[in-house]
Scaffold this motif. Structure first.
Motif, PDB file in Angstrom:
ATOM      1  N   ASP A  31      -8.549  38.776  61.802  1.00  0.00           N
ATOM      2  CA  ASP A  31      -7.595  38.692  60.717  1.00  0.00           C
ATOM      3  C   ASP A  31      -7.057  40.083  60.393  1.00  0.00           C
ATOM      4  N   GLU A  32      -6.305  40.194  59.278  1.00  0.00           N
ATOM      5  CA  GLU A  32      -5.692  41.476  58.927  1.00  0.00           C
ATOM      6  C   GLU A  32      -6.726  42.537  58.547  1.00  0.00           C
ATOM      7  N   ASN A  33      -7.948  42.102  58.247  1.00  0.00           N
ATOM      8  CA  ASN A  33      -9.021  43.042  57.911  1.00  0.00           C
ATOM      9  C   ASN A  33      -9.907  43.361  59.104  1.00  0.00           C
ATOM     10  N   ASN A  34      -9.446  42.984  60.300  1.00  0.00           N
ATOM     11  CA  ASN A  34     -10.198  43.227  61.530  1.00  0.00           C
ATOM     12  C   ASN A  34     -11.582  42.570  61.466  1.00  0.00           C
ATOM     13  N   LYS A  35     -11.603  41.317  61.046  1.00  0.00           N
ATOM     14  CA  LYS A  35     -12.845  40.555  60.990  1.00  0.00           C
ATOM     15  C   LYS A  35     -12.632  39.205  61.657  1.00  0.00           C
ATOM     16  N   TRP A  36     -13.662  38.743  62.357  1.00  0.00           N
ATOM     17  CA  TRP A  36     -13.622  37.381  62.876  1.00  0.00           C
ATOM     18  C   TRP A  36     -13.823  36.426  61.704  1.00  0.00           C
ATOM     19  N   THR A  37     -12.986  35.440  61.618  1.00  0.00           N
ATOM     20  CA  THR A  37     -13.114  34.478  60.535  1.00  0.00           C
ATOM     21  C   THR A  37     -12.466  33.165  60.963  1.00  0.00           C
ATOM     22  N   PHE A  38     -12.283  32.247  60.053  1.00  0.00           N
ATOM     23  CA  PHE A  38     -11.633  30.982  60.360  1.00  0.00           C
ATOM     24  C   PHE A  38     -10.719  30.619  59.203  1.00  0.00           C
ATOM     25  N   CYS A  39      -9.795  29.733  59.468  1.00  0.00           N
ATOM     26  CA  CYS A  39      -8.872  29.266  58.438  1.00  0.00           C
ATOM     27  C   CYS A  39      -9.449  28.001  57.795  1.00  0.00           C
ATOM     28  N   THR A  75     -11.995  46.361  71.175  1.00  0.00           N
ATOM     29  CA  THR A  75     -13.240  45.608  71.010  1.00  0.00           C
ATOM     30  C   THR A  75     -13.314  44.877  69.676  1.00  0.00           C
ATOM     31  N   GLY A  76     -12.333  45.081  68.794  1.00  0.00           N
ATOM     32  CA  GLY A  76     -12.270  44.303  67.563  1.00  0.00           C
ATOM     33  C   GLY A  76     -13.421  44.584  66.619  1.00  0.00           C
ATOM     34  N   PRO A  77     -13.763  43.616  65.766  1.00  0.00           N
ATOM     35  CA  PRO A  77     -14.867  43.794  64.821  1.00  0.00           C
ATOM     36  C   PRO A  77     -16.176  44.083  65.568  1.00  0.00           C
ATOM     37  N   ILE A  78     -16.974  44.989  65.026  1.00  0.00           N
ATOM     38  CA  ILE A  78     -18.241  45.327  65.665  1.00  0.00           C
ATOM     39  C   ILE A  78     -19.185  44.135  65.568  1.00  0.00           C
ATOM     40  N   PRO A  79     -19.738  43.680  66.689  1.00  0.00           N
ATOM     41  CA  PRO A  79     -20.667  42.536  66.644  1.00  0.00           C
ATOM     42  C   PRO A  79     -21.879  42.844  65.765  1.00  0.00           C
ATOM     43  N   THR A  80     -22.281  41.881  64.954  1.00  0.00           N
ATOM     44  CA  THR A  80     -23.464  42.037  64.107  1.00  0.00           C
ATOM     45  C   THR A  80     -24.529  40.995  64.428  1.00  0.00           C
ATOM     46  N   GLY A  81     -24.370  40.306  65.550  1.00  0.00           N
ATOM     47  CA  GLY A  81     -25.369  39.338  65.986  1.00  0.00           C
ATOM     48  C   GLY A  81     -25.127  38.925  67.416  1.00  0.00           C
ATOM     49  N   ALA A  82     -26.093  38.223  67.998  1.00  0.00           N
ATOM     50  CA  ALA A  82     -26.074  37.843  69.412  1.00  0.00           C
ATOM     51  C   ALA A  82     -25.966  39.119  70.259  1.00  0.00           C
ATOM     52  N   TYR A  83     -25.437  39.023  71.488  1.00  0.00           N
ATOM     53  CA  TYR A  83     -25.329  40.246  72.299  1.00  0.00           C
ATOM     54  C   TYR A  83     -24.082  40.221  73.176  1.00  0.00           C
ATOM     55  N   TYR A  84     -22.953  39.922  72.520  1.00  0.00           N
ATOM     56  CA  TYR A  84     -21.694  39.834  73.248  1.00  0.00           C
ATOM     57  C   TYR A  84     -20.612  40.683  72.589  1.00  0.00           C
ATOM     58  N   VAL A  85     -19.666  41.115  73.422  1.00  0.00           N
ATOM     59  CA  VAL A  85     -18.454  41.766  72.941  1.00  0.00           C
ATOM     60  C   VAL A  85     -17.274  40.954  73.478  1.00  0.00           C
TER      61      VAL A  85
END
Length: 264
Positions: free
Chosen positions: A1-9, A178-188
């Motif tokens: 999104d505009e805040n560089n976070k993965w999210t949903f609508c 690379t977008g938002p820094i991952p904070t879980g799992a182990y994927y980029v």
């Protein structure tokens, strides 16, 4: 999104759940590394109740969580879960020893569900898979019942931070976003649209290029979208990289990325 976070609508999810029977949910998330917040999970739970939808929650990465940076607060010991928000009547929890205990070859998992759901799950499961080897089942039962492994679980996320940061730095140098820094799992989940040697390729072609020319494997990003429209709109510029391997292998992957994409 505009805040560089993965999210949903929320409105899009609301529309998608109309007439649905099940919601498949995964947090920490594959492929983005997003850990859903308490607020997000409460909203999803509300929509599941509204539409009388059963949630199937994949919590296989529950212990692989970490802060985005050393300045951030460490993740809470008890993460928010959709199963916890909905309970047995409206959710089925799926988990496994594979990721937490680094035993992916054992293929042993479990579910938590209301007895009404469990009976139906057993009937289907019995027709799909053969029984896991008895010694492996005994081993997993011992791991789950032995509280001495709690220190291992509490430090599991920190083990991946060094690996994550190494891969993120190498991909950034190569031109990936690379977008938002991952904070879980182990994927980029990395955007390759600005990488000159890849930008004209579709995700499958880009993944094959990385394997053949660079010697680094990735998964095409459009694999994670269902419809052709979503594949083209969202997945067409992404590759998924994993930082689950040993540190020495990730260092070699970084060297190969540097050599191929950063050399003049």
């Amino acid at each position: 999104d505009e805040n560089n976070k993965w999210t949903f609508c929320p409105n899009e999810l609301d529309r998608a759940l109309r007439g649905a029977r099940l919601l498949l949910f995964n947090s920490p998330h594959n492929p983005t590394g997003h850990v859903f917040s308490h607020k997000e999970i409460r909203l999803i739970a509300t929509l599941c109740r509204k539409h009388n939808v059963i949630a199937i929650t994949d919590e296989i990465y529950e212990h692989i969580r970490f802060a985005a940076s050393s300045q951030d607060e460490p993740p809470s010991k008890l993460p928010a879960t959709l199963f916890g928000a909905l309970g047995l009547k409206r959710a089925v929890l799926c988990n496994s020893a594979s990721k937490t205990f680094k035993a992916t070859g054992w293929r042993i998992g479990w579910i938590l569900a209301d007895v009404h759901h469990t009976a139906k799950i057993r009937a289907v499961h019995d027709q799909l898979v053969a029984c896991s080897a008895t010694p492996l089942q005994i081993g997993v039962a011992a791991m789950l019942s032995d509280r001495q492994h709690d220190p291992f679980l509490s430090t599991l996320g920190a083990e991946y931070v060094t690996k994550r940061d190494l891969l993120l730095a190498a991909l950034t140098r190569a031109g990936f976003h690379t977008g938002p820094i991952p904070t879980g799992a182990y994927y980029v989940f990395a955007d390759y649209s600005k990488v000159s040697k890849l930008q004209c390729l579709d995700p499958t072609q880009a993944a094959i290029y990385c394997i053949q020319k660079v010697g680094v494997a990735a998964v095409p990003g459009d694999n994670f979208y269902l419809s052709s429209e979503d594949k083209a709109r969202y997945g067409s510029r992404y590759l998924r990289f994993a930082f689950v391997r040993s540190l020495d292998l990730l260092e070699e992957a970084a060297r190969r990325l540097d050599s191929h994409f950063c050399s003049k």
